[in-house]
Design a protein around this motif. Structure first.
Motif: not given
Length: 141
Positions: A11-30
């Protein structure tokens, strides 16, 4: 390790993975938005330089002697102090900027193909309200 510990680890690995994906998407949009803002800034600066050229007397290298119908006649990016490439476009880190004139309206187009941004600025006079800006997604023709 017990089953509960393995479940928490997964569960911790899944949450960290999702946070990384969301961070990359936010960076790209910014990054896309920042590039769009930079293109608008460049195009508005050139539009302002064009208005200043129009108001400057011809004796000082301006275009004040042109009639209202052809107020932008003879204006080029190099006359405004911008270095152009072989295609007549000004290229900087933000994108490629071109300038055209038709029917008394000066059109400045700024494009960044990597970020798919396009900014079109139309200038039809020398007042601040004579500048209109359109920001859109760039679609290669």
């Amino acid at each position: 390790m017990g089953q509960q510990q393995l479940l928490l680890l997964v569960l911790g690995i899944v949450i960290v993975g999702l946070a990384v994906v969301v961070g990359i998407q936010a960076f790209s949009e910014n990054m896309k938005k920042a590039n769009s803002d930079a293109l608008v800034n460049d195009a508005i600066r050139i539009a302002s330089d064009a208005q200043a050229w129009r108001l400057k007397p011809t004796a000082f290298g301006g275009g004040a002697g042109n009639a209202a119908a052809d107020m932008w006649d003879g204006l080029t990016l190099p006359k405004l102090g911008y270095t152009v490439n072989g295609d007549g476009a000004y290229v900087n880190l933000n994108g490629t900027i071109t300038m055209t004139e038709a029917a008394g309206v000066l059109t400045i187009t700024a494009i960044n193909t990597e970020q798919a941004n396009q900014v079109v600025v139309a200038v039809d006079g020398t007042a601040p309200g004579d500048i209109t800006t359109t920001v859109s997604n760039y679609v290669a023709s």
